[in-house]
Design an enzyme around this catalytic site. Sequence first.
Site, PDB file in Angstrom:
ATOM      1  CB  CYS A  75      -0.879  -0.002   1.255  1.00 24.30           C
ATOM      2  SG  CYS A  75      -1.899   1.478   1.414  1.00 24.30           S
ATOM      3  CB  CYS A 185      -2.953   3.700  -5.665  1.00 24.49           C
ATOM      4  SG  CYS A 185      -4.305   2.901  -4.767  1.00 24.49           S
TER       5      CYS A 185
HETATM    6  N1  DGL Z   1      -3.806   0.290  -2.127  1.00 17.84           N
HETATM    7  C1  DGL Z   1      -3.641   1.529  -1.390  1.00 17.84           C
HETATM    8  C2  DGL Z   1      -2.449   2.335  -1.926  1.00 17.84           C
HETATM    9  O1  DGL Z   1      -1.624   1.787  -2.570  1.00 17.84           O
HETATM   10  C3  DGL Z   1      -4.935   2.227  -1.377  1.00 17.84           C
HETATM   11  C4  DGL Z   1      -4.919   3.332  -0.384  1.00 17.84           C
HETATM   12  C5  DGL Z   1      -6.232   3.712   0.210  1.00 17.84           C
HETATM   13  O2  DGL Z   1      -6.860   2.898   0.866  1.00 17.84           O
HETATM   14  O3  DGL Z   1      -6.588   4.868   0.059  1.00 17.84           O
HETATM   15  O4  DGL Z   1      -2.283   3.493  -1.705  1.00 17.84           O
END
Ligand code: DGL
Length: 265
Positions: A75, A185
């Site tokens: 993440c 993301c």
């Molecule tokens: N998969 C997360 C990232 O890479 C999502 C972040 C979120 O929950 O806003 O930032």
Amino acid sequence: MKDNMRPIGVLDSGVGGLTVVRRLQAQLPGEDILYFGDSANVPYGNRSEDEIFALTMKMIHFLAQRDVKCIAIACNTISTIVKRLRAVEPCPLLSIVEAGASYVVREKLPRVGLIATEFTVSKGAYDARIHAHAPRCEVVSKGSPSLAALIDGGCFGGAAVETEIRTQVDNILSRAPVEHLLLACTHFPIVEDSFRACYPQLKLIDPAEQQAKAVDLLLTERGWHNEQPRGTLSIYTTGDPALYADVAGRLGLAAPAVCAHEALA
Ligand code: DGL
């Protein structure tokens, strides 16, 4: 349990980290993987740093209690606060921001577009990591307030996803003639086809592959590779297990065991 037999931990605010699991399974097929996705609290990118820290520590404790040998922070939003997490957590934590930035530096890109959550962009973590080694690289960033949540809600393409992609990427292209777009993301590679349909001319960068290589390097340094022919994948989520099974299937992951977990907060 012998160190090399311990599982690799992977965490994300939701389903996005499964795009990292795809790369880990390709790079390290013998490893057992334990995944935690906190879909009850997604998107983290619209939360405060203190909230993100508190929720992430709960995921880390869950994984550490199950004796993982390292944790891939799959993440970008959470990876922007990795220093704070490392200060209190002894288990090796691998940041996807460090992986993505090192790719841009290694490829000597003169300019890169970057689409992420608003939190990731506001922290400037990619800019700092890239500019530490490539001060002249132009990083043209834009945050999306809604794309991660749309995907975590089961929207894997179509008008809503494409409209949001166009809104943010048009903004990037209006500021600089970028040729490479970093999907900063982990949810975004799930809708890679929509990015390609909207912008066939852009070269997309998914830092997940680089993060899987960083995990591989760590295991080599510690002598921690699991030599079994095929590892297992166990997924825990505070959200809907059916969504995780669906995304795992879309990404071609071998049939995982998916379990519901009570909410973290
Ligand atoms: N998969 C997360 C990232 O890479 C999502 C972040 C979120 O929950 O806003 O930032």
